[in-house]
Write a protein that holds these residues in place. Sequence first.
Motif, PDB file in Angstrom:
ATOM      1  N   PHE A   5     -40.397  11.234  18.665  1.00 14.77           N
ATOM      2  CA  PHE A   5     -40.408  12.695  19.378  1.00 14.77           C
ATOM      3  C   PHE A   5     -41.197  13.676  18.766  1.00 14.77           C
ATOM      4  CE2 PHE A   5     -36.401  10.362  20.008  1.00 14.77           C
ATOM      5  CZ  PHE A   5     -36.081  10.239  21.018  1.00 14.77           C
ATOM      6  N   ALA A   6     -41.849  14.204  19.690  1.00 14.49           N
ATOM      7  CA  ALA A   6     -42.899  15.324  19.110  1.00 14.49           C
ATOM      8  C   ALA A   6     -42.149  16.442  18.751  1.00 14.49           C
ATOM      9  CB  ALA A   6     -43.772  15.776  20.421  1.00 14.49           C
ATOM     10  N   LYS A   7     -42.879  17.037  17.799  1.00 16.78           N
ATOM     11  CA  LYS A   7     -42.123  18.372  17.208  1.00 16.78           C
ATOM     12  C   LYS A   7     -42.855  19.534  17.611  1.00 16.78           C
ATOM     13  CE  LYS A   7     -39.379  15.603  14.859  1.00 16.78           C
ATOM     14  NZ  LYS A   7     -37.977  15.562  15.174  1.00 16.78           N
ATOM     15  N   THR A   8     -43.884  19.242  18.406  1.00 19.33           N
ATOM     16  CA  THR A   8     -44.751  20.660  18.747  1.00 19.33           C
ATOM     17  C   THR A   8     -45.097  20.342  20.567  1.00 19.33           C
ATOM     18  OG1 THR A   8     -46.738  21.886  18.593  1.00 19.33           O
ATOM     19  CG2 THR A   8     -46.687  19.452  18.077  1.00 19.33           C
ATOM     20  N   ASN A   9     -45.248  21.538  21.123  1.00 17.60           N
ATOM     21  CA  ASN A   9     -45.811  21.594  22.306  1.00 17.60           C
ATOM     22  C   ASN A   9     -47.125  21.806  22.522  1.00 17.60           C
ATOM     23  OD1 ASN A   9     -42.622  23.425  23.172  1.00 17.60           O
ATOM     24  ND2 ASN A   9     -43.155  21.059  23.452  1.00 17.60           N
ATOM     25  N   SER A  10     -47.970  21.516  21.539  1.00 18.73           N
ATOM     26  CA  SER A  10     -49.519  21.659  21.429  1.00 18.73           C
ATOM     27  C   SER A  10     -50.084  20.605  21.872  1.00 18.73           C
ATOM     28  CB  SER A  10     -49.971  22.046  19.749  1.00 18.73           C
ATOM     29  OG  SER A  10     -51.425  22.090  19.958  1.00 18.73           O
ATOM     30  N   PRO A  11     -50.866  20.475  23.063  1.00 19.76           N
ATOM     31  CA  PRO A  11     -51.579  19.474  23.558  1.00 19.76           C
ATOM     32  C   PRO A  11     -52.818  18.982  22.799  1.00 19.76           C
ATOM     33  CG  PRO A  11     -52.461  21.487  24.643  1.00 19.76           C
ATOM     34  CD  PRO A  11     -51.096  21.896  23.799  1.00 19.76           C
ATOM     35  N   TYR A  12     -53.244  19.732  22.019  1.00 22.47           N
ATOM     36  CA  TYR A  12     -54.455  19.390  20.837  1.00 22.47           C
ATOM     37  C   TYR A  12     -53.683  18.500  19.907  1.00 22.47           C
ATOM     38  CZ  TYR A  12     -56.128  23.189  23.219  1.00 22.47           C
ATOM     39  OH  TYR A  12     -56.485  24.401  24.290  1.00 22.47           O
ATOM     40  N   PHE A  13     -52.570  18.824  19.141  1.00 22.29           N
ATOM     41  CA  PHE A  13     -51.850  18.193  18.438  1.00 22.29           C
ATOM     42  C   PHE A  13     -51.177  16.451  18.960  1.00 22.29           C
ATOM     43  CE2 PHE A  13     -48.567  16.923  15.228  1.00 22.29           C
ATOM     44  CZ  PHE A  13     -48.875  17.055  13.970  1.00 22.29           C
ATOM     45  N   ASN A  14     -50.652  17.021  20.067  1.00 26.33           N
ATOM     46  CA  ASN A  14     -50.031  15.478  20.753  1.00 26.33           C
ATOM     47  C   ASN A  14     -50.973  14.573  20.886  1.00 26.33           C
ATOM     48  OD1 ASN A  14     -47.234  16.584  20.392  1.00 26.33           O
ATOM     49  ND2 ASN A  14     -47.468  17.817  22.246  1.00 26.33           N
ATOM     50  N   LEU A  15     -52.151  14.942  21.703  1.00 22.03           N
ATOM     51  CA  LEU A  15     -53.097  13.998  21.865  1.00 22.03           C
ATOM     52  C   LEU A  15     -53.737  13.526  20.586  1.00 22.03           C
ATOM     53  CD1 LEU A  15     -54.708  15.588  24.920  1.00 22.03           C
ATOM     54  CD2 LEU A  15     -53.720  13.437  25.102  1.00 22.03           C
ATOM     55  N   ALA A  16     -53.854  13.970  19.607  1.00 21.22           N
ATOM     56  CA  ALA A  16     -54.459  13.789  18.217  1.00 21.22           C
ATOM     57  C   ALA A  16     -53.292  12.720  17.645  1.00 21.22           C
ATOM     58  CB  ALA A  16     -54.631  15.075  17.259  1.00 21.22           C
ATOM     59  N   THR A  17     -51.953  13.046  17.804  1.00 20.14           N
ATOM     60  CA  THR A  17     -51.115  12.301  17.275  1.00 20.14           C
ATOM     61  C   THR A  17     -50.987  10.833  18.102  1.00 20.14           C
ATOM     62  OG1 THR A  17     -49.537  13.998  16.650  1.00 20.14           O
ATOM     63  CG2 THR A  17     -48.667  11.834  17.083  1.00 20.14           C
ATOM     64  N   GLU A  18     -51.413  10.772  19.475  1.00 21.78           N
ATOM     65  CA  GLU A  18     -51.522   9.786  20.121  1.00 21.78           C
ATOM     66  C   GLU A  18     -52.662   8.778  19.821  1.00 21.78           C
ATOM     67  OE1 GLU A  18     -50.958   9.246  24.862  1.00 21.78           O
ATOM     68  OE2 GLU A  18     -53.164   9.871  24.254  1.00 21.78           O
ATOM     69  N   GLU A  19     -53.611   9.477  19.444  1.00 21.08           N
ATOM     70  CA  GLU A  19     -54.856   8.618  19.189  1.00 21.08           C
ATOM     71  C   GLU A  19     -54.552   8.206  17.677  1.00 21.08           C
ATOM     72  OE1 GLU A  19     -59.425   9.616  17.804  1.00 21.08           O
ATOM     73  OE2 GLU A  19     -58.724  10.314  19.836  1.00 21.08           O
ATOM     74  N   TYR A  20     -54.011   8.864  16.856  1.00 21.44           N
ATOM     75  CA  TYR A  20     -53.750   8.356  15.516  1.00 21.44           C
ATOM     76  C   TYR A  20     -52.680   7.331  15.717  1.00 21.44           C
ATOM     77  CZ  TYR A  20     -51.896   8.446  10.939  1.00 21.44           C
ATOM     78  OH  TYR A  20     -51.491   8.063   9.735  1.00 21.44           O
ATOM     79  N   PHE A 214     -38.677   7.317  13.936  1.00 22.34           N
ATOM     80  CA  PHE A 214     -39.433   7.385  12.627  1.00 22.34           C
ATOM     81  C   PHE A 214     -40.115   8.883  12.707  1.00 22.34           C
ATOM     82  CE2 PHE A 214     -42.789   5.906  15.575  1.00 22.34           C
ATOM     83  CZ  PHE A 214     -43.898   6.517  14.928  1.00 22.34           C
ATOM     84  N   ILE A 215     -40.449   9.530  11.641  1.00 20.19           N
ATOM     85  CA  ILE A 215     -40.905  10.979  11.545  1.00 20.19           C
ATOM     86  C   ILE A 215     -42.437  10.665  10.661  1.00 20.19           C
ATOM     87  CG2 ILE A 215     -40.614  12.974  10.516  1.00 20.19           C
ATOM     88  CD1 ILE A 215     -37.455  12.829  10.838  1.00 20.19           C
ATOM     89  N   LEU A 216     -43.055  11.204  11.048  1.00 21.84           N
ATOM     90  CA  LEU A 216     -44.511  11.256  10.501  1.00 21.84           C
ATOM     91  C   LEU A 216     -44.514  11.968   8.923  1.00 21.84           C
ATOM     92  CD1 LEU A 216     -46.468  12.421  13.648  1.00 21.84           C
ATOM     93  CD2 LEU A 216     -46.334   9.945  12.583  1.00 21.84           C
ATOM     94  N   ASP A 217     -45.273  11.245   8.186  1.00 17.96           N
ATOM     95  CA  ASP A 217     -44.950  12.058   6.694  1.00 17.96           C
ATOM     96  C   ASP A 217     -46.387  12.594   6.588  1.00 17.96           C
ATOM     97  OD1 ASP A 217     -47.362  10.334   6.435  1.00 17.96           O
ATOM     98  OD2 ASP A 217     -46.005   8.599   5.415  1.00 17.96           O
ATOM     99  N   ALA A 218     -46.279  13.321   5.413  1.00 15.49           N
ATOM    100  CA  ALA A 218     -47.404  14.475   4.960  1.00 15.49           C
ATOM    101  C   ALA A 218     -49.147  13.663   5.285  1.00 15.49           C
ATOM    102  CB  ALA A 218     -47.210  14.898   3.717  1.00 15.49           C
ATOM    103  N   GLU A 219     -49.013  12.338   4.731  1.00 17.40           N
ATOM    104  CA  GLU A 219     -50.455  11.774   5.066  1.00 17.40           C
ATOM    105  C   GLU A 219     -50.769  11.714   6.515  1.00 17.40           C
ATOM    106  OE1 GLU A 219     -52.590   7.545   3.387  1.00 17.40           O
ATOM    107  OE2 GLU A 219     -50.326   7.380   4.113  1.00 17.40           O
TER     108      GLU A 219
END
Length: 331
Positions: A5-20, A214-219
């Motif tokens: 589940f996303a923790k932000t409503n920023s499209p830039y961060f969310n699309l980067a998360t998806e690609e990652y 799951f939750i994304l870690d610092a890395e």
Amino acid sequence: MKILFAKTNSPYFNLATEEYLFNSEKYQPPIVFLWQNQNTIVVGKNQNTFAEINLINAQKDDVNIVRRNTGGGTVYQDLGNLCFSLLISNQNESSTEVFEKSLQPILDLLRSLGLNANFKGRNDLEIDGAKISGNAQVKNSTKILSHGTLLFDVDLPKLGKYLNVNQVKMESKKIASAPARVTNIKPLLKDNLGIEDFIKMIAKQYSQANVEEFILDAEDLKAIEELEVNKFKTWEWNFGKNETFSSVKTEYIPQIGLIEIGMNVDKGIIKSMHIFGDFLGTLGTQEITEKLIDKKYDRETIKNELSKIKNINEIFGADIAIENLVNLILK
């Protein structure tokens, strides 16, 4: 099945998360990523951003503008919209088979809520003939990313405000969005359901058993932030990638007269420009064109260059607000 589940409503961060997640060896499919963007226009990978949006309205209202990694059309998203990303193993199935398999849980949920939901074409969902979901895919040798939107309670008038093709004829080689009749899901429901509960229902539908949140870690976050800054927030990705076009913009400004601006833009850079009209200036328009040639077709860049011209009123024979001239160039 893993779910994020996303923790932000920023499209830039969310699309980067998806690609990652798509490129990661750390997280293997199947994965469901659920996210929302605030006040955002998302442009398809193969589209011309300038041809797709009303740039004046979007920038005036501080709308986020970002390009995604998949094809398809331009969409407007706010917190009444749900984005979902499904990462699955590449089993060499056709795109249509993947769409049908990926979207079936959503169809099942909508039908269980009493809605006449169906596939439309090969990548849309509709209710009673009105589109409520558009979807797209990207593949590599091992994974498929299939993602889409669900119009739950979106401010639909903003689609017309931000996504209308500009009034000025613009010739572009890139793919333009096709208009479609759209509707929200919420007003079609018998019960008063909020989007937070709807998101939980979608999550449950995809994770019937063996679900692991799951939750994304610092890395992970560091890598995503680098991708966000170096790609999804850049002018080159969002505006410069496909922006090659020719356009002519004409406007009558009281006390000044008719102004016509023609230009050629290549990959977001102004390569040629002419300014004609019946205004009564005495200096000619050469200084304007010299300032703007080889500059970004970008509001701040154009405004800054025009602000350097001290005698711009003499060029047009009357007082002209630089903002009006910028709007004419960008409209």
